[in-house]
Each structure stands twice: as C-alpha cells, then as structure tokens.
Write a protein that holds these residues in place. Sequence first.
Motif, mmCIF file in Angstrom:
data_model
loop_
_atom_site.group_PDB
_atom_site.id
_atom_site.type_symbol
_atom_site.label_atom_id
_atom_site.label_comp_id
_atom_site.label_asym_id
_atom_site.label_seq_id
_atom_site.Cartn_x
_atom_site.Cartn_y
_atom_site.Cartn_z
ATOM 1 N N LEU A 1 46.335 40.619 39.681
ATOM 2 C CA LEU A 1 46.347 39.651 40.772
ATOM 3 C C LEU A 1 45.220 38.630 40.613
ATOM 4 C CD1 LEU A 1 47.156 41.982 43.791
ATOM 5 C CD2 LEU A 1 48.580 40.124 42.943
ATOM 6 N N GLY A 8 52.504 38.532 43.117
ATOM 7 C CA GLY A 8 52.113 39.261 44.309
ATOM 8 C C GLY A 8 52.354 40.738 44.112
ATOM 9 N N ALA A 9 51.908 41.524 45.060
ATOM 10 C CA ALA A 9 52.098 42.970 44.998
ATOM 11 C C ALA A 9 52.185 43.519 46.413
ATOM 12 C CB ALA A 9 50.942 43.633 44.254
ATOM 13 N N LEU A 25 41.793 47.383 45.308
ATOM 14 C CA LEU A 25 42.754 46.549 46.047
ATOM 15 C C LEU A 25 42.161 46.055 47.367
ATOM 16 C CD1 LEU A 25 46.025 48.596 45.464
ATOM 17 C CD2 LEU A 25 45.372 46.427 44.384
ATOM 18 N N ALA A 32 43.953 36.060 45.430
ATOM 19 C CA ALA A 32 44.452 37.386 45.045
ATOM 20 C C ALA A 32 44.729 38.237 46.280
ATOM 21 C CB ALA A 32 43.459 38.079 44.125
ATOM 22 N N ALA A 33 43.858 38.197 47.258
ATOM 23 C CA ALA A 33 44.034 38.974 48.484
ATOM 24 C C ALA A 33 45.218 38.449 49.300
ATOM 25 C CB ALA A 33 42.758 38.932 49.327
ATOM 26 N N ARG A 35 47.936 37.308 48.174
ATOM 27 C CA ARG A 35 49.181 37.691 47.509
ATOM 28 C C ARG A 35 49.387 39.202 47.475
ATOM 29 N NH1 ARG A 35 48.826 36.362 42.289
ATOM 30 N NH2 ARG A 35 46.696 35.654 42.329
ATOM 31 N N LEU A 36 48.629 39.914 48.273
ATOM 32 C CA LEU A 36 48.691 41.372 48.310
ATOM 33 C C LEU A 36 49.101 41.849 49.697
ATOM 34 C CD1 LEU A 36 48.078 44.132 46.977
ATOM 35 C CD2 LEU A 36 45.724 43.857 47.799
ATOM 36 N N LEU A 38 49.455 45.368 51.796
ATOM 37 C CA LEU A 38 49.141 46.800 51.841
ATOM 38 C C LEU A 38 49.704 47.376 53.131
ATOM 39 C CD1 LEU A 38 45.386 46.603 50.770
ATOM 40 C CD2 LEU A 38 47.344 47.182 49.333
#
Length: 76
Positions: A1, A8-9, A25, A32-33, A35-36, A38
Amino acid sequence: LRAGRLSGAAVDVYSIEPPRADNPLLRLEGEAARRLLLTPHIAGVTRQSWTYLFRAAWENIERVLLRNEAPFNRAY
C-alpha cells in the motif's frame, strides 16, 4: 500500500485478534491509510444469523435430550 502497488486492501482477519497497536496496518498514514479498510472479524454475526444459530442449537438440544433423536449437523 505504501509503495502504491496495491490500489487498496480490505482486511478482517489478523494474525493476532484483536490486532495489537503495533500492527503495521494500523500504523499506515496518508494515502496508504485512505486505501485501507479494516473491519472486525464478526461481519457475519448479525442479529438474524445469531437468532438462527441459537434456535438451531436449541433444537439440537431438544432433539437429543427430550426426543432421543440424533442431532442435525453432527460434528465428529
């Protein structure tokens, strides 16, 4: 990321549950954050599914203890 190789993830399973504060993570920042995604590992535990599971378990108890029948979905 961080490197931008992933668009993204989405993560709902962690090697340690719940994830510790030092999980990489959880330490992502910036783009990066953003596109994440959780989520906790309980997404499938809705009120409806919990009700179904409880009723199915209770019916198995009644089948075995009250009616002397074999349980449904027996696990060996």
